[in-house]
Design an enzyme around this catalytic site. Sequence first.
Site, PDB file in Angstrom:
ATOM      1  N   SER A  15      26.548  40.177  69.084  1.00 45.06           N
ATOM      2  CA  SER A  15      25.461  39.207  68.893  1.00 45.06           C
ATOM      3  C   SER A  15      24.579  39.133  70.137  1.00 45.06           C
ATOM      4  CB  SER A  15      26.051  37.818  68.617  1.00 45.06           C
ATOM      5  OG  SER A  15      25.006  36.868  68.654  1.00 45.06           O
ATOM      6  N   THR A  62      26.319  32.803  61.926  1.00 42.02           N
ATOM      7  CA  THR A  62      25.848  34.070  61.385  1.00 42.02           C
ATOM      8  C   THR A  62      26.858  34.613  60.373  1.00 42.02           C
ATOM      9  OG1 THR A  62      24.899  36.218  61.974  1.00 42.02           O
ATOM     10  CG2 THR A  62      26.728  35.439  63.353  1.00 42.02           C
ATOM     11  N   LYS A  66      27.293  31.412  56.685  1.00 44.65           N
ATOM     12  CA  LYS A  66      26.176  30.478  56.497  1.00 44.65           C
ATOM     13  C   LYS A  66      26.389  29.543  55.309  1.00 44.65           C
ATOM     14  CE  LYS A  66      22.657  33.261  58.811  1.00 44.65           C
ATOM     15  NZ  LYS A  66      21.358  33.938  58.735  1.00 44.65           N
ATOM     16  N   ASN A  87      22.122  27.933  59.403  1.00 47.13           N
ATOM     17  CA  ASN A  87      22.358  28.807  60.560  1.00 47.13           C
ATOM     18  C   ASN A  87      22.393  28.021  61.869  1.00 47.13           C
ATOM     19  OD1 ASN A  87      19.680  28.290  61.163  1.00 47.13           O
ATOM     20  ND2 ASN A  87      19.165  30.417  61.591  1.00 47.13           N
ATOM     21  N   ASP A 110      15.805  30.323  59.866  1.00 45.06           N
ATOM     22  CA  ASP A 110      15.404  31.701  59.552  1.00 45.06           C
ATOM     23  C   ASP A 110      13.963  31.765  59.046  1.00 45.06           C
ATOM     24  OD1 ASP A 110      17.768  32.901  60.311  1.00 45.06           O
ATOM     25  OD2 ASP A 110      18.642  32.883  58.302  1.00 45.06           O
ATOM     26  N   GLY A 134      15.208  41.899  47.973  1.00 40.85           N
ATOM     27  CA  GLY A 134      16.476  41.241  48.241  1.00 40.85           C
ATOM     28  C   GLY A 134      16.442  39.800  47.781  1.00 40.85           C
ATOM     29  N   GLY A 136      19.349  37.612  48.647  1.00 46.11           N
ATOM     30  CA  GLY A 136      20.522  37.003  49.263  1.00 46.11           C
ATOM     31  C   GLY A 136      20.133  35.788  50.099  1.00 46.11           C
ATOM     32  N   GLY A 137      21.007  35.434  51.046  1.00 44.30           N
ATOM     33  CA  GLY A 137      20.801  34.233  51.853  1.00 44.30           C
ATOM     34  C   GLY A 137      19.508  34.265  52.654  1.00 44.30           C
ATOM     35  N   MET A 224      13.687  42.849  57.999  1.00 38.92           N
ATOM     36  CA  MET A 224      14.381  41.789  58.754  1.00 38.92           C
ATOM     37  C   MET A 224      15.469  42.371  59.651  1.00 38.92           C
ATOM     38  SD  MET A 224      14.899  38.498  56.374  1.00 38.92           S
ATOM     39  CE  MET A 224      13.582  37.789  55.405  1.00 38.92           C
TER      40      MET A 224
HETATM   41  P1  NDP Z   1      23.163  38.827  51.865  1.00 43.17           P
HETATM   42  O1  NDP Z   1      24.470  39.530  51.940  1.00 43.17           O
HETATM   43  O2  NDP Z   1      23.117  37.391  51.515  1.00 43.17           O
HETATM   44  O3  NDP Z   1      22.209  39.582  50.799  1.00 43.17           O
HETATM   45  C1  NDP Z   1      22.131  40.977  50.807  1.00 43.17           C
HETATM   46  C2  NDP Z   1      20.982  41.425  49.908  1.00 43.17           C
HETATM   47  O4  NDP Z   1      20.811  42.834  50.090  1.00 43.17           O
HETATM   48  C3  NDP Z   1      21.230  41.203  48.418  1.00 43.17           C
HETATM   49  O5  NDP Z   1      19.994  40.916  47.795  1.00 43.17           O
HETATM   50  C4  NDP Z   1      21.765  42.568  47.961  1.00 43.17           C
HETATM   51  O6  NDP Z   1      21.507  42.844  46.604  1.00 43.17           O
HETATM   52  C5  NDP Z   1      20.943  43.484  48.809  1.00 43.17           C
HETATM   53  N1  NDP Z   1      21.559  44.788  49.067  1.00 43.17           N
HETATM   54  C6  NDP Z   1      22.637  45.054  49.838  1.00 43.17           C
HETATM   55  N2  NDP Z   1      22.873  46.380  49.868  1.00 43.17           N
HETATM   56  C7  NDP Z   1      21.931  46.966  49.100  1.00 43.17           C
HETATM   57  C8  NDP Z   1      21.655  48.315  48.742  1.00 43.17           C
HETATM   58  N3  NDP Z   1      22.392  49.334  49.182  1.00 43.17           N
HETATM   59  N4  NDP Z   1      20.603  48.557  47.935  1.00 43.17           N
HETATM   60  C9  NDP Z   1      19.851  47.535  47.485  1.00 43.17           C
HETATM   61  N5  NDP Z   1      20.056  46.228  47.781  1.00 43.17           N
HETATM   62  C10 NDP Z   1      21.096  45.959  48.582  1.00 43.17           C
HETATM   63  O7  NDP Z   1      22.482  39.122  53.278  1.00 43.17           O
HETATM   64  P2  NDP Z   1      21.369  38.232  53.995  1.00 43.17           P
HETATM   65  O8  NDP Z   1      20.383  37.821  52.968  1.00 43.17           O
HETATM   66  O9  NDP Z   1      22.018  37.198  54.840  1.00 43.17           O
HETATM   67  O10 NDP Z   1      20.712  39.286  55.013  1.00 43.17           O
HETATM   68  C11 NDP Z   1      19.822  40.290  54.532  1.00 43.17           C
HETATM   69  C12 NDP Z   1      19.235  41.065  55.701  1.00 43.17           C
HETATM   70  O11 NDP Z   1      18.444  40.221  56.528  1.00 43.17           O
HETATM   71  C13 NDP Z   1      20.291  41.697  56.610  1.00 43.17           C
HETATM   72  O12 NDP Z   1      19.804  42.943  57.040  1.00 43.17           O
HETATM   73  C14 NDP Z   1      20.344  40.718  57.757  1.00 43.17           C
HETATM   74  O13 NDP Z   1      20.849  41.349  58.893  1.00 43.17           O
HETATM   75  C15 NDP Z   1      18.860  40.348  57.868  1.00 43.17           C
HETATM   76  N6  NDP Z   1      18.607  39.061  58.577  1.00 43.17           N
HETATM   77  C16 NDP Z   1      17.834  39.095  59.716  1.00 43.17           C
HETATM   78  C17 NDP Z   1      17.569  37.949  60.431  1.00 43.17           C
HETATM   79  C18 NDP Z   1      16.745  38.018  61.679  1.00 43.17           C
HETATM   80  O14 NDP Z   1      16.665  37.013  62.415  1.00 43.17           O
HETATM   81  N7  NDP Z   1      16.090  39.135  61.975  1.00 43.17           N
HETATM   82  C19 NDP Z   1      18.076  36.632  59.992  1.00 43.17           C
HETATM   83  C20 NDP Z   1      18.847  36.690  58.748  1.00 43.17           C
HETATM   84  C21 NDP Z   1      19.100  37.885  58.096  1.00 43.17           C
HETATM   85  P3  NDP Z   1      22.525  42.405  45.422  1.00 43.17           P
HETATM   86  O15 NDP Z   1      22.276  40.941  45.178  1.00 43.17           O
HETATM   87  O16 NDP Z   1      22.142  43.252  44.277  1.00 43.17           O
HETATM   88  O17 NDP Z   1      23.906  42.675  45.947  1.00 43.17           O
END
Ligand code: NDP
Length: 289
Positions: A15, A62, A66, A87, A110, A134, A136-137, A224
């Site tokens: 980190s 992290t 979360k 976060n 975020d 995407g 996700g979170g 991101m």
């Molecule tokens: P989550 O685990 O909550 O969500 C992951 C997302 O990525 C889901 O939508 C998932 O789709 C999708 N995904 C994962 N693998 C694949 C793949 N091979 N092909 C297509 N889609 C894929 O993660 P977060 O939302 O927490 O984080 C997402 C990104 O954002 C990460 O890279 C994280 O490091 C980055 N981030 C950066 C921050 C910054 O300050 N720069 C802050 C927070 C996050 P599905 O639902 O279909 O599984």
Amino acid sequence: MTVRYGVIGNPIAHSRSPLIHRAFAEQTGVDLDYMAILAPLDGFNATVAQFRSEGGLGLNVTVPFKAEAFALCATLSERAQRAGAVNTLIFPADSRSSDVSSDIRGDNTDGVGLLRDLAFHQIQLKGKKVLLLGAGGASRGVLAPLLAERPARLLIANRRAATAEQLATDFQDLADTQLGACALDTLPAEPFDLIINATSASLSGKQLPLPDALIGQNTTVYDMAYGRAPTVFMQWGAALGATAFDGLGMLVEQAAESFYLWHGIRPQTDHVRDLLKGSADLFGASRLG
Ligand code: NDP
């Protein structure tokens, strides 16, 4: 008096948050101790309780905690409530409650981190066509602030379409814009002004199945994630003529907002952006937070 803060996650060794917060502390004259804390996957609450009992006043949270942090809080900011994820944990200084969750406040920085970084890069959203990859979170955390900038259209695309559709439904009430959802493999073959990659695909070096027609004459792509070199997503966009940015600035800006929540001082971020760019071991694990 030295005050104690930290970042909690699993894994946590790589980190950059300690480096960022210590740089902010030096700049603002806050006397703090900021540590990286590894919590067992089944031991988040216990690790938070231990940190508090030792005088800790706040934690960044992290991957993968979360959602657990969200569940732990007694009160939540509106943006954390919307995000369904926390976060930043804030512990009242005058309380060492034995019930760990009785007075914890949770926030999510975020979204503001992303918006400040987009502003830093002079990326306007008003009236623009935005594609968010995407669901996700991270997507959940940035949607409300993105919509507040009033893009003309915001399309959420996810590998599992149902998750993107749920997200669009959950935020429809905030949408003063055309808000839609689709699967990654049914993306329209038309250009967007801004494409934000909030999937975690870049962390494993995977390129998403995106049509080249998404890139127009003035498209910006924003990942991101970040790495030693431009991510595969950034490389894809740049090869097609887009301007490409990674999420390093977002990381610094979300940290600055957490710092403000804890200390009431908003640090300057330019110096820390430069510091991170020059940090030789920065990208050892491509982890965030
Ligand atoms: P989550 O685990 O909550 O969500 C992951 C997302 O990525 C889901 O939508 C998932 O789709 C999708 N995904 C994962 N693998 C694949 C793949 N091979 N092909 C297509 N889609 C894929 O993660 P977060 O939302 O927490 O984080 C997402 C990104 O954002 C990460 O890279 C994280 O490091 C980055 N981030 C950066 C921050 C910054 O300050 N720069 C802050 C927070 C996050 P599905 O639902 O279909 O599984």
